[in-house]
Design a protein around this motif. Structure first.
Motif, PDB file in Angstrom:
ATOM      1  N   LEU A   6       0.782  -1.363   0.060  1.00 40.96           N
ATOM      2  CA  LEU A   6       0.055   0.151  -0.039  1.00 40.96           C
ATOM      3  C   LEU A   6       0.790   1.258   0.020  1.00 40.96           C
ATOM      4  O   LEU A   6       0.431   2.457  -0.568  1.00 40.96           O
ATOM      5  CB  LEU A   6      -1.031   0.050   1.356  1.00 40.96           C
ATOM      6  CG  LEU A   6      -1.956  -1.016   1.264  1.00 40.96           C
ATOM      7  CD1 LEU A   6      -2.637  -0.954   2.674  1.00 40.96           C
ATOM      8  CD2 LEU A   6      -2.785  -1.146  -0.046  1.00 40.96           C
ATOM      9  N   GLY A   7       1.926   1.233   0.753  1.00 47.76           N
ATOM     10  CA  GLY A   7       2.935   2.273   0.589  1.00 47.76           C
ATOM     11  C   GLY A   7       2.338   3.386   1.653  1.00 47.76           C
ATOM     12  O   GLY A   7       2.717   4.645   1.542  1.00 47.76           O
ATOM     13  N   GLU A   8       1.515   3.199   2.678  1.00 52.61           N
ATOM     14  CA  GLU A   8       0.956   3.892   3.576  1.00 52.61           C
ATOM     15  C   GLU A   8       0.335   2.902   4.689  1.00 52.61           C
ATOM     16  O   GLU A   8       0.432   1.566   4.512  1.00 52.61           O
ATOM     17  CB  GLU A   8      -0.133   4.800   3.022  1.00 52.61           C
ATOM     18  CG  GLU A   8      -1.503   3.931   2.462  1.00 52.61           C
ATOM     19  CD  GLU A   8      -2.302   5.036   1.780  1.00 52.61           C
ATOM     20  OE1 GLU A   8      -3.379   4.663   1.934  1.00 52.61           O
ATOM     21  OE2 GLU A   8      -1.982   5.985   1.166  1.00 52.61           O
ATOM     22  N   GLU A   9      -0.178   3.714   5.607  1.00 53.15           N
ATOM     23  CA  GLU A   9      -0.579   2.931   6.714  1.00 53.15           C
ATOM     24  C   GLU A   9      -1.812   2.081   6.238  1.00 53.15           C
ATOM     25  O   GLU A   9      -2.502   2.807   5.498  1.00 53.15           O
ATOM     26  CB  GLU A   9      -0.987   3.873   7.957  1.00 53.15           C
ATOM     27  CG  GLU A   9       0.015   4.354   8.891  1.00 53.15           C
ATOM     28  CD  GLU A   9       0.853   3.286   9.358  1.00 53.15           C
ATOM     29  OE1 GLU A   9       0.408   2.441  10.009  1.00 53.15           O
ATOM     30  OE2 GLU A   9       2.377   3.308   9.156  1.00 53.15           O
ATOM     31  N   VAL A  10      -2.145   0.944   6.925  1.00 54.82           N
ATOM     32  CA  VAL A  10      -3.166   0.274   6.510  1.00 54.82           C
ATOM     33  C   VAL A  10      -4.563   0.696   7.230  1.00 54.82           C
ATOM     34  O   VAL A  10      -4.535   0.846   8.463  1.00 54.82           O
ATOM     35  CB  VAL A  10      -3.045  -1.315   7.040  1.00 54.82           C
ATOM     36  CG1 VAL A  10      -4.400  -2.330   6.681  1.00 54.82           C
ATOM     37  CG2 VAL A  10      -1.848  -1.915   6.340  1.00 54.82           C
ATOM     38  N   PRO A  11      -5.553   1.229   6.432  1.00 58.26           N
ATOM     39  CA  PRO A  11      -6.726   1.884   7.009  1.00 58.26           C
ATOM     40  C   PRO A  11      -7.355   0.855   7.791  1.00 58.26           C
ATOM     41  O   PRO A  11      -7.770  -0.293   7.463  1.00 58.26           O
ATOM     42  CB  PRO A  11      -7.470   2.170   5.606  1.00 58.26           C
ATOM     43  CG  PRO A  11      -6.679   2.320   4.689  1.00 58.26           C
ATOM     44  CD  PRO A  11      -5.545   1.052   5.132  1.00 58.26           C
ATOM     45  N   THR A  44       5.347  -6.342  11.574  1.00 53.67           N
ATOM     46  CA  THR A  44       6.183  -5.197  11.489  1.00 53.67           C
ATOM     47  C   THR A  44       5.541  -4.111  10.456  1.00 53.67           C
ATOM     48  O   THR A  44       5.363  -2.983  10.643  1.00 53.67           O
ATOM     49  CB  THR A  44       7.510  -5.044  11.612  1.00 53.67           C
ATOM     50  OG1 THR A  44       7.814  -6.053  12.701  1.00 53.67           O
ATOM     51  CG2 THR A  44       8.361  -3.928  11.653  1.00 53.67           C
ATOM     52  N   TRP A  45       5.548  -4.677   9.604  1.00 52.96           N
ATOM     53  CA  TRP A  45       5.277  -3.942   8.093  1.00 52.96           C
ATOM     54  C   TRP A  45       3.921  -3.925   7.412  1.00 52.96           C
ATOM     55  O   TRP A  45       3.635  -3.775   6.362  1.00 52.96           O
ATOM     56  CB  TRP A  45       6.302  -3.992   7.177  1.00 52.96           C
ATOM     57  CG  TRP A  45       7.709  -3.745   7.537  1.00 52.96           C
ATOM     58  CD1 TRP A  45       8.791  -4.635   8.198  1.00 52.96           C
ATOM     59  CD2 TRP A  45       8.108  -2.356   7.851  1.00 52.96           C
ATOM     60  NE1 TRP A  45       9.756  -3.760   8.395  1.00 52.96           N
ATOM     61  CE2 TRP A  45       9.473  -2.504   8.218  1.00 52.96           C
ATOM     62  CE3 TRP A  45       7.509  -1.326   7.476  1.00 52.96           C
ATOM     63  CZ2 TRP A  45      10.215  -1.407   8.642  1.00 52.96           C
ATOM     64  CZ3 TRP A  45       8.415  -0.028   7.893  1.00 52.96           C
ATOM     65  CH2 TRP A  45       9.566  -0.279   8.147  1.00 52.96           C
ATOM     66  N   GLY A  46       2.780  -4.587   8.142  1.00 57.14           N
ATOM     67  CA  GLY A  46       1.616  -4.797   7.922  1.00 57.14           C
ATOM     68  C   GLY A  46       0.573  -5.556   8.751  1.00 57.14           C
ATOM     69  O   GLY A  46       0.860  -5.774   9.667  1.00 57.14           O
ATOM     70  N   VAL A  47      -0.495  -5.759   8.123  1.00 58.50           N
ATOM     71  CA  VAL A  47      -1.652  -6.633   8.673  1.00 58.50           C
ATOM     72  C   VAL A  47      -1.861  -7.916   7.733  1.00 58.50           C
ATOM     73  O   VAL A  47      -1.967  -7.816   6.478  1.00 58.50           O
ATOM     74  CB  VAL A  47      -2.686  -5.797   8.767  1.00 58.50           C
ATOM     75  CG1 VAL A  47      -3.994  -6.524   9.307  1.00 58.50           C
ATOM     76  CG2 VAL A  47      -2.539  -4.650   9.455  1.00 58.50           C
ATOM     77  N   THR A  84       2.600  -2.151   4.762  1.00 55.71           N
ATOM     78  CA  THR A  84       2.780  -0.402   4.564  1.00 55.71           C
ATOM     79  C   THR A  84       3.885   0.027   3.862  1.00 55.71           C
ATOM     80  O   THR A  84       4.057   1.026   3.624  1.00 55.71           O
ATOM     81  CB  THR A  84       3.085  -0.048   6.213  1.00 55.71           C
ATOM     82  OG1 THR A  84       3.992  -0.571   6.818  1.00 55.71           O
ATOM     83  CG2 THR A  84       1.654  -0.343   6.987  1.00 55.71           C
ATOM     84  N   ARG A  85       4.583  -0.844   3.445  1.00 51.16           N
ATOM     85  CA  ARG A  85       5.818  -0.694   2.657  1.00 51.16           C
ATOM     86  C   ARG A  85       5.348  -0.225   1.089  1.00 51.16           C
ATOM     87  O   ARG A  85       4.315  -0.641   0.644  1.00 51.16           O
ATOM     88  CB  ARG A  85       6.729  -1.730   2.573  1.00 51.16           C
ATOM     89  CG  ARG A  85       7.224  -2.315   4.036  1.00 51.16           C
ATOM     90  CD  ARG A  85       8.164  -1.969   4.695  1.00 51.16           C
ATOM     91  NE  ARG A  85       9.351  -1.272   4.232  1.00 51.16           N
ATOM     92  CZ  ARG A  85      10.563  -1.907   4.119  1.00 51.16           C
ATOM     93  NH1 ARG A  85      10.929  -3.068   4.521  1.00 51.16           N
ATOM     94  NH2 ARG A  85      11.699  -0.998   3.516  1.00 51.16           N
ATOM     95  N   ASP A  86       6.458   0.314   0.670  1.00 58.80           N
ATOM     96  CA  ASP A  86       6.226   0.483  -0.973  1.00 58.80           C
ATOM     97  C   ASP A  86       7.013  -0.620  -1.707  1.00 58.80           C
ATOM     98  O   ASP A  86       7.772  -1.319  -0.947  1.00 58.80           O
ATOM     99  CB  ASP A  86       7.038   1.730  -1.386  1.00 58.80           C
ATOM    100  CG  ASP A  86       6.179   3.087  -1.245  1.00 58.80           C
ATOM    101  OD1 ASP A  86       4.954   2.843  -1.585  1.00 58.80           O
ATOM    102  OD2 ASP A  86       6.681   3.977  -0.764  1.00 58.80           O
TER     103      ASP A  86
END
Length: 136
Positions: A84-89, A113-116, A130-132
């Motif tokens: 997503l390159g941003e916080e997971v809504p 650490t980097w997502g859901v 959350t990473r690109d």
């Protein structure tokens, strides 16, 4: 056409329940139904559901043979990762959960650490990162 970065990718998986899978992937995550086929009883013809984003370079094919259903056998490392390159809504996670998803801890703590990580109705894992992603 040679196989290169412009080639479209199909990820195919067996599904126990295509309606439950559609709720997760379409109503939950927000993919579009790109194609659907319901078997007519002809031997060897499968039910299938293809989902993806319009214009995307990949799609997910979920398949079920009504005459000889195959049980999905995902492992903890069978991941479909969406960068997503941003916080997971939170609203997206709730929507996926409301449509059959289950939030689970990742087998590899990197993904916590980097997502859901969410489990689909067939037990496969979707990671919203959350990473690109970049190959450069």
């Amino acid at each position: 056409m040679p196989a290169d970065a412009t080639a479209h990718i199909r990820i195919a998986r067996p599904s126990r329940d295509l309606e439950a899978a559609e709720r997760f992937w379409v109503s939950g995550l927000g993919l579009d139904v790109q194609y659907r086929h319901v078997a007519d009883g002809t031997p060897g013809v499968h039910d299938l559901l293809m989902v993806g984003w319009p214009g995307g370079a990949w799609h997910l094919e979920l398949v079920r043979d009504p005459a000889d259903p195959m049980e999905p056998r995902p492992t903890p490392e069978d991941l479909l990762v969406v960068y997503l390159g941003e916080e997971v809504p939170d609203a997206l996670v709730r929507r996926i959960e409301e449509h059959g998803g289950k939030r689970v801890p990742a087998h590899n703590p990197y993904w916590d650490t980097w997502g859901v990580t969410l489990q689909d109705p067939d037990g496969y894992l979707l990671v919203l990162s959350t990473r690109d992603w970049s190959t450069t």
